[in-house]
Each structure stands twice: as structure tokens, then as C-alpha cells.
Design a protein around this motif. Sequence first.
Motif, short mmCIF file in Angstrom:
data_model
loop_
_atom_site.label_atom_id
_atom_site.label_comp_id
_atom_site.label_asym_id
_atom_site.label_seq_id
_atom_site.Cartn_x
_atom_site.Cartn_y
_atom_site.Cartn_z
N LEU A 1 33.77 5.91 -53.19
CA LEU A 1 33.82 5.34 -52.07
C LEU A 1 32.60 5.62 -51.31
CD1 LEU A 1 35.36 3.44 -50.14
CD2 LEU A 1 36.79 5.46 -49.39
N GLY A 2 32.17 6.77 -51.35
CA GLY A 2 30.91 6.94 -50.47
C GLY A 2 29.65 6.41 -50.93
N LEU A 3 29.64 6.78 -52.35
CA LEU A 3 28.38 5.96 -53.10
C LEU A 3 28.54 4.76 -52.99
CD1 LEU A 3 28.18 8.65 -56.06
CD2 LEU A 3 26.75 8.83 -53.83
N GLY A 4 29.61 4.02 -53.22
CA GLY A 4 29.76 2.52 -53.05
C GLY A 4 29.59 1.93 -51.97
N ILE A 5 29.78 2.61 -50.72
CA ILE A 5 29.53 2.16 -49.24
C ILE A 5 27.88 2.00 -49.33
CG2 ILE A 5 29.31 2.64 -46.93
CD1 ILE A 5 32.00 3.72 -47.10
N GLY A 6 27.16 3.24 -49.91
CA GLY A 6 25.63 3.17 -50.03
C GLY A 6 25.20 2.18 -50.82
N ALA A 7 25.53 1.78 -51.83
CA ALA A 7 25.15 0.77 -52.55
C ALA A 7 25.23 -0.66 -52.08
CB ALA A 7 25.90 0.81 -53.96
N MET A 8 26.38 -0.83 -51.22
CA MET A 8 26.46 -2.09 -50.57
C MET A 8 25.22 -2.29 -49.54
SD MET A 8 29.12 -3.89 -51.21
CE MET A 8 29.23 -5.01 -49.53
N TYR A 9 24.70 -1.15 -48.66
CA TYR A 9 23.71 -1.39 -48.00
C TYR A 9 22.38 -1.63 -48.95
CZ TYR A 9 26.21 0.05 -43.70
OH TYR A 9 27.03 -0.27 -42.70
N ILE A 10 22.23 -1.06 -49.96
CA ILE A 10 20.99 -1.10 -50.63
C ILE A 10 20.95 -2.76 -51.27
CG2 ILE A 10 19.88 -0.66 -53.00
CD1 ILE A 10 19.60 1.49 -50.76
N ARG A 11 22.19 -3.18 -51.43
CA ARG A 11 22.14 -4.70 -51.94
C ARG A 11 21.62 -5.48 -50.51
NH1 ARG A 11 22.73 -3.00 -56.60
NH2 ARG A 11 23.82 -4.26 -58.03
N SER A 12 22.42 -5.34 -49.48
CA SER A 12 22.21 -5.90 -48.17
C SER A 12 20.57 -5.67 -47.73
CB SER A 12 22.90 -5.31 -46.99
OG SER A 12 24.40 -5.71 -47.45
N LEU A 13 19.98 -4.49 -47.96
CA LEU A 13 18.53 -4.53 -47.72
C LEU A 13 17.69 -5.31 -48.66
CD1 LEU A 13 16.50 -2.88 -46.12
CD2 LEU A 13 16.60 -1.00 -47.81
N THR A 14 18.14 -5.48 -49.96
CA THR A 14 17.27 -6.12 -51.01
C THR A 14 17.37 -7.43 -50.36
OG1 THR A 14 18.18 -4.52 -52.78
CG2 THR A 14 17.39 -6.86 -53.32
N VAL A 15 18.21 -8.16 -50.08
CA VAL A 15 18.56 -9.47 -49.53
C VAL A 15 17.53 -9.70 -48.25
CG1 VAL A 15 20.04 -11.16 -48.30
CG2 VAL A 15 20.99 -9.79 -50.32
N PHE A 16 17.51 -8.71 -47.44
CA PHE A 16 16.82 -8.74 -46.20
C PHE A 16 15.42 -8.84 -46.46
CE2 PHE A 16 14.44 -6.61 -42.73
CZ PHE A 16 14.82 -7.24 -41.55
N LEU A 17 14.98 -7.96 -47.66
CA LEU A 17 13.35 -8.08 -47.98
C LEU A 17 12.99 -9.01 -48.62
CD1 LEU A 17 13.36 -4.39 -49.53
CD2 LEU A 17 12.38 -5.08 -47.26
N VAL A 18 13.96 -9.83 -49.30
CA VAL A 18 13.68 -11.33 -49.81
C VAL A 18 13.66 -12.03 -48.70
CG1 VAL A 18 14.40 -12.91 -51.61
CG2 VAL A 18 14.77 -10.47 -51.89
N ARG A 19 14.50 -12.37 -48.06
CA ARG A 19 14.62 -13.59 -47.01
C ARG A 19 13.46 -13.29 -45.92
NH1 ARG A 19 20.93 -13.09 -44.91
NH2 ARG A 19 21.79 -14.68 -46.58
#
Length: 375
Positions: free
Chosen positions: A280-298
Motif C-alpha cells: 500500500l505504501g510503496l504503491g501510493i508512491g508509485a502512483m505519484y511517480i507515474r503522475s510525475l512522468t505524465v507531468f514532465l511529458v505534458r
Amino acid sequence: MLLKTFGWSFAVTVVGLALAGVLWGWQGLAIVGILSILEISLSFDNAVINAGILRKMNAFWQKIFLTVGILIAVFGMRLVFPVVIVAITAKMGPIEAVNLAINDKPQYEHLVTGAHPAIAAFGGMFLLMIFLDFIFEERDYKWLAWLEKPLAKLGKLDTLSVIIALVALLVAAMTVATDVAHGGGDKSATVLLSGVAGLITYLIVGGISGYFEDKLEDEDEEDGEESAPAKKNGTGSAVGLAGKAAFFMFLYLEVIDASFSFDGVIGAFAITNDIFEMALGLGIGAMYIRSLTVFLVRKGTLDDYVYLEHGAHYAIGALAVILLVTIKYEINEVITGGIGVLLIALSFFSSVRRNRLEGRPSSGSASKSEVSSGV
């Protein structure tokens, strides 16, 4: 923009923390929160690397990475992977391994940490190859020119990165792997085998994806003006990889993510040995990494801040070395994450300085790849 990009991450955080509070109380909530921060700090450079690759893919495969990819990252690497490692190393069935993880947490932790030399060697070699191929490639922009110029010249020898990686693996096998701490004994053979497996995995997945990418670029050049509409729509070129090229690029991204997650999973045992709190904890962190990836591309951030990819790759190189060293010696996760954040921060400020000297506004106005909101 911020809410659209990070909306799913915020929602998962609220639900995840609430669930942790209900299931495990205030202590569980705190543990899940700490693990989330740990994962974000350790994987920030992963987001930069992901963005550099993701912007080459078309909209369909970007969605696949942001949906199927997040399921693999959260459930596969953070929950299933440690159980699989235990099942393999302890030579037991998957159901028995799950039962052990739930009902005998100390023994489960012992088995997972006991597999660390093999995990570190595999992940370390894969990440080291990413770093070496980056610094030995001739690039338009050079962050540390005094170092990168001569290395680019040396990189004309195609096999140099493989030679250096194998030498590093041999050194690790003959030093840190000969007397592993905590009763591990001599793990030289295990480290050599796992390291070679990591190297082969990189050469296969990276090589195939690179082959199809180059093939599409060659076809694009041959088509000339006829391919211009395809470029504009993000298809048929390296800017919008599709088909086999995108599939293997997706596999490449998933292996990179797996290599980054190794240290997070192992480091999480310093905080908890409960697989559900960990996932649960690492999964929440992984979600933010994915969102940050999207942000950097956009935002076209990698086009505006041209040294960010350099900083991320240097962080990858540092992580690769750290993984090999941790075969014997324990290194605090704060140090591991701190080095990555520091290198990326330095590359960011160097990019800002370059933009100011050239009179370029760093406003995210460079060309951007379309990314679905996904997660």
C-alpha cells in the motif's frame, strides 16, 4: 493542470491512508505514509527516465504504460514480486509462500533479504548498462562537458559499455559477494549469475526496442515529406512509436521500473515486514511517480531543461553502484534517495542557468507529446 495530472494520485493517497488507518490504526497510517515518501524519494529519477522514453510513444501506448503499467508496478513489483522471490529461493509453492508472508513475517523478511545479493546484482547491472550507454553516446547537449566529451569519443567502441559492466560485475563478485553479511557467506556464484542475467535482459529488451525505433526512423527519413502528417499526429515516427517498437519499449520501461523498485522493496523491511502495508505504501508512491512522468511529458520539461536527463542518468549510475555495494554493506535509503535528488536538482539548476545565458524562457513552451490523463 496539476489536479488533472495528479488527481488519481491524490485520490489513491486519501483512500490508501484511510484504509491504513482503519486496518492498522495510527501506527499503520504512519508506516504507509513513510513508505510512500520513501518510494517517491528513491524513484524521482525514475520519473525523469520514464518521461524521456514515454514521449517517444504514441497515445495508445502511453495509456497502456499509465494503466497496465501501474498495475504491474503496484501489484506486481510491490506485492507479488517479493512473494515470488521467497517461493523461488526457499523452493516452496506460491500458496505456501503467501501463507508464510502473512503468518510468519520474520521468516518471510529473512528470506526476502537473503535474496538481496541476487536482486541487487540483477538490478545493478541493468541500471549500470543504462547509465553507460547514455554517457558513451554522442549527444547534442553536454552537462559535464569536460567528462562527457572524451567519454563520447571512447563510446565509438560499441562493446565498451558491456566490457565495463562485466568488469564491475567481476569486481563485485570477488569483493563484496565473497563474505555477505548476516550469515550469507560466499555469494559470488549467485551474484555472477544474476548479474549476467541482468546484462542479458538489458541487451535483449533494449536492443530489440532500439532496433525497431531505428527502423521506424529510417522509414520516416525515406518517406520524407510524405511522413510529415504522421509526425504531426504522433504516429509512424520515433515521436510516436507504435506496434512492435512501442511494445518492446513498454517492456523496457517495465524492467527499468522493476530495477528501481528493488531497493525500495528491500529498504521497506527496515520499516515494516507486513506485505500489505508495504504494498500500500510503496504503491501510493508509485502512483505519484507515474503522475510525475505524465507531468514532465505534458509540460515538455525535458525539452526546456535539457540537462535533466543527464542528472537522472547520473543518479541511475549512482544507484547501480549502490546496489552492488549493498550486497555486503548496508546503506541507508536516505542516502540513496538523497544522491538521486541532489544530482537531478543540480542538473535542473544548470539547465535554468543555460536558459538564462541563452535568453530562453523556461516556460514549458517547447513541443510536447500528448499524454492521456491515465493515472
